[in-house]
Design a protein around this motif. Structure first.
Motif, PDB file in Angstrom:
ATOM      1  N   GLU A 155      -5.369  16.971 -10.839  1.00 22.16           N
ATOM      2  CA  GLU A 155      -5.700  15.665 -11.392  1.00 22.16           C
ATOM      3  C   GLU A 155      -4.541  14.660 -11.304  1.00 22.16           C
ATOM      4  O   GLU A 155      -4.770  13.485 -10.976  1.00 22.16           O
ATOM      5  N   PRO A 156      -3.286  15.074 -11.582  1.00 16.79           N
ATOM      6  CA  PRO A 156      -2.189  14.102 -11.431  1.00 16.79           C
ATOM      7  C   PRO A 156      -2.067  13.565  -9.998  1.00 16.79           C
ATOM      8  O   PRO A 156      -1.787  12.367  -9.812  1.00 16.79           O
ATOM      9  N   LEU A 157      -2.271  14.408  -8.996  1.00 19.23           N
ATOM     10  CA  LEU A 157      -2.182  13.933  -7.619  1.00 19.23           C
ATOM     11  C   LEU A 157      -3.327  12.973  -7.308  1.00 19.23           C
ATOM     12  O   LEU A 157      -3.116  11.922  -6.677  1.00 19.23           O
ATOM     13  N   ILE A 158      -4.534  13.306  -7.757  1.00 19.38           N
ATOM     14  CA  ILE A 158      -5.667  12.409  -7.540  1.00 19.38           C
ATOM     15  C   ILE A 158      -5.423  11.057  -8.209  1.00 19.38           C
ATOM     16  O   ILE A 158      -5.721   9.997  -7.642  1.00 19.38           O
ATOM     17  N   GLU A 159      -4.848  11.082  -9.389  1.00 15.47           N
ATOM     18  CA  GLU A 159      -4.564   9.831 -10.095  1.00 15.47           C
ATOM     19  C   GLU A 159      -3.506   9.017  -9.346  1.00 15.47           C
ATOM     20  O   GLU A 159      -3.584   7.781  -9.266  1.00 15.47           O
ATOM     21  N   THR A 160      -2.516   9.697  -8.773  1.00 11.21           N
ATOM     22  CA  THR A 160      -1.512   9.004  -7.962  1.00 11.21           C
ATOM     23  C   THR A 160      -2.174   8.314  -6.783  1.00 11.21           C
ATOM     24  O   THR A 160      -1.869   7.154  -6.469  1.00 11.21           O
ATOM     25  N   TRP A 161      -3.069   9.031  -6.128  1.00 10.03           N
ATOM     26  CA  TRP A 161      -3.787   8.438  -4.994  1.00 10.03           C
ATOM     27  C   TRP A 161      -4.627   7.246  -5.432  1.00 10.03           C
ATOM     28  O   TRP A 161      -4.673   6.213  -4.768  1.00 10.03           O
ATOM     29  N   ARG A 162      -5.318   7.386  -6.560  1.00  5.95           N
ATOM     30  CA  ARG A 162      -6.185   6.307  -7.031  1.00  5.95           C
ATOM     31  C   ARG A 162      -5.378   5.044  -7.309  1.00  5.95           C
ATOM     32  O   ARG A 162      -5.767   3.937  -6.922  1.00  5.95           O
ATOM     33  N   ARG A 163      -4.213   5.228  -7.923  1.00  7.06           N
ATOM     34  CA  ARG A 163      -3.372   4.074  -8.239  1.00  7.06           C
ATOM     35  C   ARG A 163      -2.826   3.429  -6.963  1.00  7.06           C
ATOM     36  O   ARG A 163      -2.751   2.195  -6.876  1.00  7.06           O
ATOM     37  N   GLN A 164      -2.444   4.230  -5.988  1.00  6.65           N
ATOM     38  CA  GLN A 164      -1.909   3.674  -4.748  1.00  6.65           C
ATOM     39  C   GLN A 164      -2.983   2.907  -3.990  1.00  6.65           C
ATOM     40  O   GLN A 164      -2.711   1.835  -3.440  1.00  6.65           O
ATOM     41  N   VAL A 165      -4.205   3.437  -3.972  1.00  5.62           N
ATOM     42  CA  VAL A 165      -5.300   2.734  -3.303  1.00  5.62           C
ATOM     43  C   VAL A 165      -5.632   1.442  -4.049  1.00  5.62           C
ATOM     44  O   VAL A 165      -5.871   0.392  -3.428  1.00  5.62           O
ATOM     45  N   ALA A 166      -5.639   1.487  -5.373  1.00  7.32           N
ATOM     46  CA  ALA A 166      -5.896   0.277  -6.158  1.00  7.32           C
ATOM     47  C   ALA A 166      -4.845  -0.791  -5.873  1.00  7.32           C
ATOM     48  O   ALA A 166      -5.157  -1.986  -5.741  1.00  7.32           O
ATOM     49  N   SER A 167      -3.580  -0.364  -5.739  1.00  5.59           N
ATOM     50  CA  SER A 167      -2.510  -1.304  -5.416  1.00  5.59           C
ATOM     51  C   SER A 167      -2.712  -1.902  -4.025  1.00  5.59           C
ATOM     52  O   SER A 167      -2.467  -3.100  -3.812  1.00  5.59           O
ATOM     53  N   ALA A 168      -3.179  -1.071  -3.073  1.00 13.28           N
ATOM     54  CA  ALA A 168      -3.453  -1.571  -1.722  1.00 13.28           C
ATOM     55  C   ALA A 168      -4.559  -2.615  -1.743  1.00 13.28           C
ATOM     56  O   ALA A 168      -4.494  -3.626  -1.028  1.00 13.28           O
ATOM     57  N   PHE A 169      -5.578  -2.412  -2.575  1.00 16.51           N
ATOM     58  CA  PHE A 169      -6.654  -3.391  -2.714  1.00 16.51           C
ATOM     59  C   PHE A 169      -6.113  -4.701  -3.279  1.00 16.51           C
ATOM     60  O   PHE A 169      -6.502  -5.790  -2.834  1.00 16.51           O
ATOM     61  N   GLU A 170      -5.205  -4.610  -4.244  1.00 12.63           N
ATOM     62  CA  GLU A 170      -4.639  -5.824  -4.838  1.00 12.63           C
ATOM     63  C   GLU A 170      -3.836  -6.610  -3.804  1.00 12.63           C
ATOM     64  O   GLU A 170      -3.953  -7.840  -3.713  1.00 12.63           O
ATOM     65  N   ARG A 171      -3.023  -5.914  -3.022  1.00 17.84           N
ATOM     66  CA  ARG A 171      -2.238  -6.594  -1.986  1.00 17.84           C
ATOM     67  C   ARG A 171      -3.153  -7.238  -0.944  1.00 17.84           C
ATOM     68  O   ARG A 171      -2.907  -8.364  -0.493  1.00 17.84           O
ATOM     69  N   ALA A 172      -4.205  -6.493  -0.567  1.00 17.71           N
ATOM     70  CA  ALA A 172      -5.132  -7.008   0.439  1.00 17.71           C
ATOM     71  C   ALA A 172      -5.836  -8.270  -0.066  1.00 17.71           C
ATOM     72  O   ALA A 172      -6.040  -9.234   0.687  1.00 17.71           O
ATOM     73  N   ALA A 173      -6.203  -8.281  -1.357  1.00 18.10           N
ATOM     74  CA  ALA A 173      -6.885  -9.449  -1.919  1.00 18.10           C
ATOM     75  C   ALA A 173      -5.963 -10.664  -1.921  1.00 18.10           C
ATOM     76  O   ALA A 173      -6.386 -11.794  -1.628  1.00 18.10           O
TER      77      ALA A 173
END
Length: 395
Positions: A71-89
């Motif tokens: 779960e900690p690794l999945i959460e790390t991935w989720r946060r990194q993808v969310a950050s990528a979405f923010e940068r893309a926006a």
């Protein structure tokens, strides 16, 4: 460039969006091919990125079944993808567009193997790569391909065989596929390059992370004159688990796999197992039964693998008889260049296998003083080498 080998600048907006999403997934920390397959199961890359950002259970089910994913690794991935979405926006670009731009600046193209002219390579593959990063020429499916692998701790005999196979296959127009490791892999590919032949190198790190560093020049030459491939994006450092994954791609891309020297276990045997899983023929070079470097290859021969005595054997396995005519002079040692008759006689003995000084004295009838002088000349000129009291050819 074949279909599926995609220049980032030339790809359509739709392809760029998918490639960006794939690159973003590949760039996640500790993301490997098995985990990527789990995330992509039943969905495309754009859907997978969106589902991961949202933490949707359906998308994460395949991930949770992968070894080492918690779960900690999945959460790390989720946060990194969310950050990528923010940068893309903020930038007004699709997710991963910054990664595509970074790779394009380095001259790196992206290859979706399942959609390429060479897609038949992967049709029945149990672990096909979702995305490959490449430099140099795209793979031409019309060019025959042979994998040449072996131990990093090769003997002079192994070096000689790897050189002969690499150059002989190159002259015959056959691509040498290997992993750019030190030892047999790198020697075969360097010899193929020097002979002007096609080479395909698959590495276990990002294309900007040279490993091993001793092969930096070879790495650059493969990228310049052949094809360099990786499953990993820029910045990914080499890690032990990434090399067995790399070896399965070596096995998939070759039509025949040749093992020159190998211990009973190790990277070469991972490649052998991967080749067997993909129904690729495996051939082995015989070696002295006293040599640990040939323990694995001799075992393969005992188990029924076809032997390789010269490049003609490999070409025959490819179904390409007669293509060695142009290369007929490539193997062998030009002993006529040696000035001393005893030097030539000693090399004739060493071609048959390693010899001790006493054995050479018995076979040649020369005195120990004469032998010492002759072996000294051969060693200084690079024709022979000595390890642990055993003499063998070095070319």
């Amino acid at each position: 460039m074949t279909a599926g080998a995609i220049s980032v600048e030339a790809s359509t907006a739709e392809k760029r969006a998918e490639l960006g999403a794939l690159a973003a997934l590949c760039s996640l920390p500790h993301m490997g091919p098995a985990r990527l397959r789990g995330l992509l199961s039943g969905r495309d890359a754009l859907e997978a990125v969106e589902h991961l950002r949202a933490g949707r259970a359906a998308a994460l089910a395949g991930l949770r079944s992968c070894r080492g994913v918690d779960e900690p690794l999945i959460e790390t991935w989720r946060r990194q993808v969310a950050s990528a979405f923010e940068r893309a926006a903020i930038d007004g670009h699709p997710v991963g567009a910054d990664l595509l731009a970074a790779h394009a600046r380095e001259g790196i193209w992206l290859w979706v193997p399942a959609r390429s002219d060479a897609s038949e390579i992967w049709e029945s593959d149990p672990e096909p790569p979702a995305l490959l990063f490449g430099q140099g020429a795209a793979i031409d499916p019309e060019v025959r391909r042979v994998g040449v692998v072996g131990t990093r701790r090769c003997t002079a005999y192994g070096r000689t065989v790897a050189q002969q196979l690499g150059s002989g296959l190159a002259v015959a127009g056959v691509a040498v596929v290997s992993g750019l490791a030190t030892g047999i892999d790198g020697i075969a590919q360097r010899s193929a390059l020097d002979a002007g032949g096609p080479v395909i190198g698959i590495v276990g790190s990002g294309l900007d992370q040279v490993y091993p560093t001793a092969n930096r020049t070879l790495w650059a030459d493969v990228a310049r004159h052949g094809t360099l491939l990786s499953e990993y994006p820029l910045g990914r450092r080499a890690a032990p688990w990434q090399f067995p994954a790399r070896n399965r791609i070596v096995a998939a891309l070759c039509e025949v796999l040749v093992v020159v020297e190998s211990a009973s276990a190790g990277g070469s045997m991972y490649t052998v197992d991967a080749a067997a899983e993909r129904s690729r023929p495996v051939m082995a070079v015989p070696g002295p039964i006293t040599s640990t470097a040939s323990a694995g290859t001799n075992r393969l021969l005992a188990e029924g693998c076809a032997p390789v005595c010269d490049v003609d054997d490999v070409l025959a396995a490819l179904g390409e008889p007669g293509r060695t005519d142009a290369a007929s002079g490539s193997p062998g040692l030009p002993t006529a260049a040696l000035a001393e008759e005893l030097d030539r006689r000693i090399l004739d003995e060493l071609r048959a296998g390693p010899r001790t000084l006493d054995e050479l004295a018995l076979q040649t009838g020369a005195g120990l003083g004469e032998l010492a002088s002759s072996l000294g000349r051969l060693q200084l000129s690079g024709w022979a080498s000595e390890t642990g009291g055993w003499w063998e050819t070095a070319r």
